[in-house]
Scaffold this active site. Structure first.
Site, short mmCIF file in Angstrom:
data_model
loop_
_atom_site.label_atom_id
_atom_site.label_comp_id
_atom_site.label_asym_id
_atom_site.label_seq_id
_atom_site.Cartn_x
_atom_site.Cartn_y
_atom_site.Cartn_z
N TYR A 41 0.82 -1.22 0.00
CA TYR A 41 0.00 0.00 0.00
C TYR A 41 0.85 1.27 0.00
CZ TYR A 41 -4.23 -2.73 0.90
OH TYR A 41 -5.29 -3.60 0.82
N LYS B 51 3.72 -14.30 5.34
CA LYS B 51 3.94 -15.30 4.29
C LYS B 51 5.45 -15.41 4.10
CE LYS B 51 2.20 -17.94 0.98
NZ LYS B 51 1.32 -19.11 1.20
N ASP C 67 -2.33 -17.87 4.70
CA ASP C 67 -3.38 -18.72 4.10
C ASP C 67 -3.93 -19.69 5.14
OD1 ASP C 67 -0.78 -19.60 3.95
OD2 ASP C 67 -0.95 -20.53 1.98
N ASP D 170 -5.73 -5.92 5.84
CA ASP D 170 -6.93 -5.42 5.17
C ASP D 170 -7.86 -6.59 4.87
OD1 ASP D 170 -8.66 -3.77 3.89
OD2 ASP D 170 -7.37 -3.27 2.20
#
Ligand code: NAD
Length: 341
Positions: free
Chosen positions: A124, A171, A205, A229
């Site tokens: 972002y 991740k 995930d 988000d």
């Protein structure tokens, strides 16, 4: 003492929700003075920018703002005012609690999660460009300073609010350098709280799957911007949807309180949107300024109205309009405040 707050109504369903929230907070027992300023597309036409300096000045002066959602054009047009505001004021922590509301029928009855999202960097940061005609590149920025700062916010929040565990979400198995640095920073900060607040980490995930199946296993989550988000919307879904999910953007100089949801243009001007998320963002503001009793009064009135199920909006299975739901909450607050005869 009068509490001055900047009020940005926003666009789409924003103005209706801002009005409902202002009325409820005015009935909370705290004296507010509202400085109403505008941002977004309408201002762009008039002032040449969707986020005029006067808006930032108002928030800097008051150190507090409530903001309705603002539409961001997809693919082209101006950059998100919401993201620009967080960056300009260094509102580095995005706090998004997701707590079950009695009377709201959802898959689980006892969800109580707090999402702490880093608000200033990651994908972002807005650093992206085309590479020739047929490719584009977005740069993911992760720094130790911002990662340690958000991790510390999450742990301090846990300590201050009687929470027990912080889970870092990442991740780092794939993005070993960027997400690896985020995780390393969280581990560094976690060591300072050892013995007081438990710490663990999850790959994003797997985290999504676990939240859907076993939300009760989690407490405070800390995430980089993009995962934060997305995962916070998932958590909103666990407790009744975007209509009931509040948020706060907190920095050292100012704090801006806004719902997780956007401007839902298809409902704009119809007195149909649910004001709960923005009203609960107002409750976060009350807690932020230390008005805990007023926060509890508003939250109790809101929960009563939802629990009763008579004056609730369509998304909650009712037929009340935005303003009627606000009327019902205000009436409860006034009844509770009136001296008994
Ligand atoms: P959205 O949150 O506006 O709407 C998604 C769906 O959620 C809606 O169609 C509606 O069914 C439901 N919903 C959302 N808020 C609700 C409410 N208060 N009451 C009842 N139902 C509600 O998401 P979107 O359609 O992806 O985004 C619309 C615009 O909002 C976009 O321009 C986006 O950029 C912007 N946006 C702004 C913010 C912000 O101001 N902070 C946040 C997210 C999206």
């Amino acid at each position: 003492m009068v509490q001055r707050v900047t009020l940005i109504p926003g666009d789409g369903i924003g103005p209706e929700l801002a009005e409902a929230t202002r009325r409820v907070l005015d009935a909370s027992g705290v004296a507010f003075e509202w400085e109403v300023v505008e941002a977004g597309d309408a201002v762009l036409q008039r002032e040449g920018t969707p986020l005029p300096e006067s808006v930032l000045d108002s928030i800097r002066r008051n150190r507090l703002a409530i903001k309705g959602p603002i539409t961001t054009p997809v693919g082209e047009g101006f950059r998100s005012v919401n993201v620009a505001l967080r960056q300009a004021l260094d509102l580095y922590a995005n706090l998004r609690p997701a707590r079950s509301i009695p009377g709201l029928v959802t898959r689980y009855d006892d969800v109580d999660l707090v999402i702490v999202r880093e608000n200033t960097e990651d994908l972002y940061a807005g650093i992206e460009h085309r590479v020739g005609r047929d490719a584009a590149e977005s740069i993911k920025i992760i720094t130790r300073a911002a990662s340690e700062r958000i991790a510390r916010f999450a742990f301090d929040y846990a300590v201050a609010n009687g929470r027990h565990k912080v889970t870092a979400v990442h991740k780092a198995n794939i993005m070993k350098l960027s997400d690896g640095l985020f995780l390393e920073s969280c581990r560094t900060v976690a060591a300072e709280y050892e013995g007081r607040i438990a710490f663990e980490d999850r790959i994003v995930d797997n985290m999504c799957m676990q939240l859907v199946q076993k939300p009760e296993l989690y407490d405070v989550l800390v995430l980089p911007n993009l995962y934060g988000d997305i995962v916070s919307d998932l958590c909103a879904g666990l407790v009744g949807g975007l209509g009931v999910a509040p948020g706060a953007n907190i920095g050292t100089e100012a704090a801006v309180f806004e719902a997780v949801h956007g401007s839902a243009p298809k409902y704009a001007g119809q007195n149909r949107a649910n004001p709960t998320a923005l009203i609960l963002s107002g409750v976060l503001l009350l807690r932020h300024i230390g008005e805990v009793a007023a926060a509890e009064r508003v939250e109790a009135a809101l929960r009563d109205v939802i629990g009763e199920g008579r004056a609730v909006t369509h998304d909650l299975g009712g037929s009340a309009g935005t303003s009627e739901m606000a009327d019902a909450i205000v009436a409860r607050l006034e009844a509770a405040a009136a001296p008994s005869s």
